[in-house]
Design a protein around this motif. Structure first.
Motif, PDB file in Angstrom:
ATOM      1  N   SER A 145      -8.175  -4.359 -80.562  1.00  0.00           N
ATOM      2  CA  SER A 145      -8.558  -4.646 -79.180  1.00  0.00           C
ATOM      3  C   SER A 145      -9.253  -5.995 -79.077  1.00  0.00           C
ATOM      4  CB  SER A 145      -9.481  -3.537 -78.669  1.00  0.00           C
ATOM      5  OG  SER A 145     -10.068  -3.894 -77.436  1.00  0.00           O
ATOM      6  N   MET A 146     -10.151  -6.253 -80.006  1.00  0.00           N
ATOM      7  CA  MET A 146     -10.892  -7.507 -80.000  1.00  0.00           C
ATOM      8  C   MET A 146      -9.961  -8.698 -80.184  1.00  0.00           C
ATOM      9  SD  MET A 146     -14.023  -8.702 -82.486  1.00  0.00           S
ATOM     10  CE  MET A 146     -14.830  -7.116 -82.384  1.00  0.00           C
ATOM     11  N   ALA A 147      -9.024  -8.578 -81.121  1.00  0.00           N
ATOM     12  CA  ALA A 147      -8.088  -9.668 -81.382  1.00  0.00           C
ATOM     13  C   ALA A 147      -7.229  -9.957 -80.152  1.00  0.00           C
ATOM     14  CB  ALA A 147      -7.211  -9.335 -82.583  1.00  0.00           C
ATOM     15  N   GLY A 148      -6.771  -8.899 -79.489  1.00  0.00           N
ATOM     16  CA  GLY A 148      -5.947  -9.090 -78.302  1.00  0.00           C
ATOM     17  C   GLY A 148      -6.706  -9.721 -77.153  1.00  0.00           C
TER      18      GLY A 148
ATOM     19  N   GLU B  67      -7.403 -13.361 -77.872  1.00  0.00           N
ATOM     20  CA  GLU B  67      -6.176 -14.147 -77.747  1.00  0.00           C
ATOM     21  C   GLU B  67      -5.901 -14.503 -76.284  1.00  0.00           C
ATOM     22  OE1 GLU B  67      -1.415 -14.012 -78.952  1.00  0.00           O
ATOM     23  OE2 GLU B  67      -2.640 -12.183 -79.071  1.00  0.00           O
ATOM     24  N   THR B  68      -6.104 -13.524 -75.396  1.00  0.00           N
ATOM     25  CA  THR B  68      -5.870 -13.765 -73.969  1.00  0.00           C
ATOM     26  C   THR B  68      -6.789 -14.856 -73.443  1.00  0.00           C
ATOM     27  OG1 THR B  68      -5.166 -11.470 -73.628  1.00  0.00           O
ATOM     28  CG2 THR B  68      -5.876 -12.700 -71.690  1.00  0.00           C
ATOM     29  N   VAL B  69      -8.071 -14.751 -73.762  1.00  0.00           N
ATOM     30  CA  VAL B  69      -9.040 -15.744 -73.286  1.00  0.00           C
ATOM     31  C   VAL B  69      -8.746 -17.112 -73.909  1.00  0.00           C
ATOM     32  CG1 VAL B  69     -11.492 -16.340 -73.198  1.00  0.00           C
ATOM     33  CG2 VAL B  69     -10.785 -13.961 -72.929  1.00  0.00           C
ATOM     34  N   TRP B  70      -8.369 -17.113 -75.166  1.00  0.00           N
ATOM     35  CA  TRP B  70      -8.047 -18.362 -75.871  1.00  0.00           C
ATOM     36  C   TRP B  70      -6.864 -19.065 -75.215  1.00  0.00           C
ATOM     37  CZ3 TRP B  70      -3.935 -18.449 -79.953  1.00  0.00           C
ATOM     38  CH2 TRP B  70      -3.807 -19.717 -80.539  1.00  0.00           C
ATOM     39  N   ARG B  71      -5.812 -18.306 -74.893  1.00  0.00           N
ATOM     40  CA  ARG B  71      -4.632 -18.914 -74.277  1.00  0.00           C
ATOM     41  C   ARG B  71      -4.942 -19.435 -72.871  1.00  0.00           C
ATOM     42  NH1 ARG B  71      -0.595 -18.535 -77.605  1.00  0.00           N
ATOM     43  NH2 ARG B  71      -0.430 -16.808 -79.089  1.00  0.00           N
ATOM     44  N   ARG B  72      -5.941 -18.864 -72.239  1.00  0.00           N
ATOM     45  CA  ARG B  72      -6.372 -19.371 -70.927  1.00  0.00           C
ATOM     46  C   ARG B  72      -7.334 -20.551 -71.050  1.00  0.00           C
ATOM     47  NH1 ARG B  72      -7.769 -13.901 -67.431  1.00  0.00           N
ATOM     48  NH2 ARG B  72      -5.635 -13.071 -67.328  1.00  0.00           N
ATOM     49  N   LYS B  73      -7.644 -20.920 -72.284  1.00  0.00           N
ATOM     50  CA  LYS B  73      -8.558 -22.042 -72.544  1.00  0.00           C
ATOM     51  C   LYS B  73      -9.927 -21.808 -71.917  1.00  0.00           C
ATOM     52  CE  LYS B  73      -4.710 -25.336 -72.794  1.00  0.00           C
ATOM     53  NZ  LYS B  73      -4.650 -25.256 -74.267  1.00  0.00           N
ATOM     54  N   GLN B  74     -10.442 -20.577 -72.072  1.00  0.00           N
ATOM     55  CA  GLN B  74     -11.730 -20.217 -71.495  1.00  0.00           C
ATOM     56  C   GLN B  74     -12.761 -19.815 -72.561  1.00  0.00           C
ATOM     57  OE1 GLN B  74     -10.497 -17.083 -68.796  1.00  0.00           O
ATOM     58  NE2 GLN B  74     -10.308 -18.522 -67.082  1.00  0.00           N
ATOM     59  N   LEU B  75     -12.458 -20.059 -73.815  1.00  0.00           N
ATOM     60  CA  LEU B  75     -13.384 -19.658 -74.874  1.00  0.00           C
ATOM     61  C   LEU B  75     -14.723 -20.365 -74.775  1.00  0.00           C
ATOM     62  CD1 LEU B  75     -11.225 -19.330 -78.109  1.00  0.00           C
ATOM     63  CD2 LEU B  75     -12.538 -17.520 -76.982  1.00  0.00           C
TER      64      LEU B  75
ATOM     65  N   PHE C  99      -4.851 -11.075 -87.749  1.00  0.00           N
ATOM     66  CA  PHE C  99      -5.839 -11.915 -88.430  1.00  0.00           C
ATOM     67  C   PHE C  99      -5.592 -13.390 -88.113  1.00  0.00           C
ATOM     68  CE2 PHE C  99      -7.427 -14.421 -91.935  1.00  0.00           C
ATOM     69  CZ  PHE C  99      -8.648 -13.835 -92.257  1.00  0.00           C
ATOM     70  N   ASP C 100      -4.333 -13.808 -88.153  1.00  0.00           N
ATOM     71  CA  ASP C 100      -4.009 -15.215 -87.883  1.00  0.00           C
ATOM     72  C   ASP C 100      -4.371 -15.593 -86.447  1.00  0.00           C
ATOM     73  OD1 ASP C 100      -3.145 -15.654 -90.427  1.00  0.00           O
ATOM     74  OD2 ASP C 100      -1.005 -15.443 -89.974  1.00  0.00           O
ATOM     75  N   THR C 101      -4.111 -14.677 -85.519  1.00  0.00           N
ATOM     76  CA  THR C 101      -4.476 -14.936 -84.129  1.00  0.00           C
ATOM     77  C   THR C 101      -5.987 -15.083 -83.989  1.00  0.00           C
ATOM     78  OG1 THR C 101      -2.552 -13.715 -83.299  1.00  0.00           O
ATOM     79  CG2 THR C 101      -4.403 -14.036 -81.786  1.00  0.00           C
ATOM     80  N   ALA C 102      -6.712 -14.156 -84.614  1.00  0.00           N
ATOM     81  CA  ALA C 102      -8.168 -14.224 -84.557  1.00  0.00           C
ATOM     82  C   ALA C 102      -8.681 -15.493 -85.229  1.00  0.00           C
ATOM     83  CB  ALA C 102      -8.776 -12.986 -85.231  1.00  0.00           C
ATOM     84  N   LEU C 103      -7.996 -15.926 -86.272  1.00  0.00           N
ATOM     85  CA  LEU C 103      -8.405 -17.148 -86.956  1.00  0.00           C
ATOM     86  C   LEU C 103      -8.190 -18.371 -86.061  1.00  0.00           C
ATOM     87  CD1 LEU C 103      -9.616 -17.343 -89.782  1.00  0.00           C
ATOM     88  CD2 LEU C 103      -7.398 -18.110 -90.620  1.00  0.00           C
ATOM     89  N   ASP C 104      -7.104 -18.365 -85.274  1.00  0.00           N
ATOM     90  CA  ASP C 104      -6.889 -19.445 -84.317  1.00  0.00           C
ATOM     91  C   ASP C 104      -8.000 -19.483 -83.271  1.00  0.00           C
ATOM     92  OD1 ASP C 104      -4.553 -20.407 -85.476  1.00  0.00           O
ATOM     93  OD2 ASP C 104      -3.254 -19.089 -84.284  1.00  0.00           O
ATOM     94  N   VAL C 105      -8.420 -18.307 -82.844  1.00  0.00           N
ATOM     95  CA  VAL C 105      -9.534 -18.233 -81.891  1.00  0.00           C
ATOM     96  C   VAL C 105     -10.805 -18.795 -82.519  1.00  0.00           C
ATOM     97  CG1 VAL C 105     -11.017 -16.658 -80.583  1.00  0.00           C
ATOM     98  CG2 VAL C 105      -8.557 -16.246 -80.685  1.00  0.00           C
ATOM     99  N   LEU C 106     -11.040 -18.430 -83.769  1.00  0.00           N
ATOM    100  CA  LEU C 106     -12.232 -18.927 -84.462  1.00  0.00           C
ATOM    101  C   LEU C 106     -12.187 -20.447 -84.609  1.00  0.00           C
ATOM    102  CD1 LEU C 106     -14.879 -18.090 -85.825  1.00  0.00           C
ATOM    103  CD2 LEU C 106     -13.616 -17.859 -87.967  1.00  0.00           C
TER     104      LEU C 106
END
Length: 588
Positions: free
Chosen positions: A428-431, A434-442, A479-486
């Motif tokens: 759930s956290m990774a998903g 990912e959504t917030v990251w793709r919206r460029k809102q991190l 994991f890779d998605t979460a790593l991109d967020v990080l």
């Protein structure tokens, strides 16, 4: 553009001036740095000594101590609990025993500040008006709605009025500009702006330039947006400073019966519960003690009417969603605070920890059921601040249910649902990230996002070390998605960059081993045998002498353990490799 370019002077706040300075307001023309405050001397100093020595006498001698309104220019004195001597003396004059905040005269300036004449002129400089306008707009649009540290209506009213007798707090202004730069600017301009505004704010803070201690609490909370890992400058430090200052003011006590003006009562109440939020989150993320014990406070819970004036830049629906987030985030952080004390308390025995876990699970379930539709899982992606709820929830869920590392040398007994809870929370956290990251809102997320993602990545790393290649592949994808967020968070936060280096090394090693077909060479049954792990069935994992090497992972078998326990697992086979064992002290 550097904050010093096209600078405008800003003179000391009239509420925060030494006795020998005439009132001066903000000059928005390009005049360069203002003159620094100077020391008091001569008769002014002698008069200040007299005022200081008679401060307590004057406060206790007020004829109207019960009626005098605590407003601008009046100092708040918190008399403490009933065993306080000041409390005891005040009770002989005051009529209302429920009041703990009383008016008094301002203390002489030189007793409340530290070497004002040594404050560098740079601390009193602002960038050009358009830059200030832009950064304040970004702060109040993206950060303050979900965490109303500053009363937007009051602050922006003072800023726009340009009244030299009633300017906004310079300390809070510099700190808010730092957060605005964090949200809206790109590197390298962002790093330069944040460093400059933080430096200016800290110079004012360390010199105790502000006379209004409310502003000190607000500024300390805003300073948590400065990325630093040292103990004397990280978020845990600044939250502790804010909490101690609030205790001194008596923010932890109900100020409803006092003569504080209604606007100040609302500000205090909001600040107190924001302090509770920050305290719980930084304690959970850093593994350090809480600064606040809610048993010592009697501030009523937040209501919608407490947000009048706090959020002014959004439409009604957006304001309503932001308030919903704040109310439920506060409830969640109260649960976190209880968990930290009861489940992870140093003196808690095994039975107490088990009871605390059951109680926490029940409270979290009730909290989930009470969420409005806009904040429920799946709907939380509509706004950034509401999306902050679920990583915090998932973080707590994993920390509650993952096995304790103190038992890794022996067989760890884990309930079947524990692994399912951890796996679902990490997914759930990774998903969500990912959504917030793709919206460029991190950039809108505060430091708590790093801690949540850190926990999620550890869980996903464990799932990457099971025997089933299909499950490993799914875990690696998450994991890779979460790593991109990080990586994206690392552009804004130094401690995120430090954590990123740790996971990048481990991820590449596991990926290579999977590609070579060596991820589960020692499986004793078919590779699908790990599936019951996620379904809650009985499994057992044998320990490998070289458990940190995934090429020699122990096999997963459906055999029932000799002790008859339905879920006896040696988690050393899946929970992490040697890189984490060497990882030092990481704080938010």
């Amino acid at each position: 553009m550097s904050p010093g370019d096209s600078s405008q002077a800003i003179l000391p706040n009239p509420r925060t001036q030494p006795e020998n300075l005439s009132p001066a307001g903000h000059s928005m023309s390009n005049q360069g740095p203002s003159r620094r405050p100077s020391r008091t001397s001569g008769s002014a100093s002698d008069n200040g000594d007299t005022l200081m020595r008679r401060h307590l006498v004057e406060m206790l001698s007020q004829e109207d101590i019960d009626q005098r309104v605590i407003e601008k220019g009046v100092r708040v004195t918190y008399v403490g609990q009933e065993f306080s001597n000041i409390n005891y003396l005040v009770r002989h004059r005051a009529q209302n025993g429920a009041v703990f905040h009383y008016p008094s005269n301002q203390l002489p300036r030189r007793y409340t500040t530290h070497e004002l004449d040594r404050i560098p002129s740079d601390a009193f400089v602002l960038p050009s008006r358009p830059i200030v306008d832009e950064l304040l707009e970004q702060y109040f649009l993206h950060i303050n709605p979900g965490c109303p540290i500053v009363d937007e209506e009051l602050f922006m009213g003072q800023y726009r009025a340009r009244d030299p007798d009633n300017p906004p707090s310079l300390l809070v202004l510099q700190a808010a500009l730092m957060v605005g730069a964090h949200v809206s600017k790109e590197r390298p301009e962002r790093d330069e702006l944040k460093a400059t505004f933080f430096r200016r704010a800290k110079m004012l803070f360390d010199a105790r330039f502000e006379w209004n201690l409310d502003s000190m609490v607000q500024a300390a909370l805003l300073m948590t947006w400065h990325s630093e890992t040292s103990e004397e400058g990280n978020s845990y430090h600044w939250v502790g400073v804010a909490v101690r200052t609030a205790f001194g003011l008596g923010m932890h006590r109900d100020c409803g019966p006092s003569t504080l003006i209604p606007q100040e009562k609302r500000i205090w109440k909001r600040l107190w519960w924001i302090l509770v939020q920050y305290d719980a989150i930084v304690a959970l993320s850093s593994g350090r003690p809480l600064a606040i014990n809610l048993a010592d406070a009697d501030v009523p819970t937040l209501e919608r009417t407490d947000f009048v004036g706090a959020i002014a830049c959004l439409d009604r629906d957006s304001v309503g969603q932001a308030i919903d987030f704040i109310l439920h985030q506060t409830q969640l952080c109260c649960i976190i605070a209880q968990v930290v004390r009861e489940r992870f308390g140093l003196n808690a025995n095994v039975n107490q920890r088990k009871s605390a876990l059951r109680r926490a699970d029940q409270q979290l379930a009730e909290w989930q059921f009470q969420l409005p539709q806009s904040l429920r899982h799946g709907s939380s992606y509509r706004s950034t601040w509401s999306a902050m709820l679920h990583p915090t929830y998932s973080n707590l869920s994993i920390l509650l249910h993952r096995p304790s590392p103190t038992t890794l040398s022996n067989t760890t007994v884990v309930r079947p649902e524990d692994m399912e809870i951890c796996a679902l929370a990490a997914a759930s956290m990774a998903g969500l990230f990912e959504t917030v990251w793709r919206r460029k809102q991190l950039a809108h997320f505060n430091v708590s996002a790093i801690s949540s993602l850190f926990t999620g990545l550890i869980q996903l790393s464990a799932e990457m070390r099971v025997s089933n290649p299909v499950l490993v592949a799914n875990a690696i994808r998450r994991f890779d998605t979460a790593l991109d967020v990080l990586r994206s968070l690392a552009e804004h936060w130094l401690n995120a960059d430090i954590i990123l280096r740790l996971f990048e090394d481990s991820s590449e090693r596991v990926r290579n081993e999977l590609r070579l077909g060596r991820a589960a060479l020692r499986t004793t049954v078919s590779t699908t045998a790990v599936q019951p792990l996620l379904e809650g069935a009985s499994v057992s994992v044998e320990r490998s002498a070289n458990w940190h090497d995934t090429s020699s992972l122990a096999g997963i078998t459906t055999d029932t353990p000799a002790n008859g326990d339905p879920m006896s697992i040696d988690w050393t086979n899946v929970y992490w490799d040697s890189a984490l064992l060497d990882f030092g002290n990481m704080t938010a």
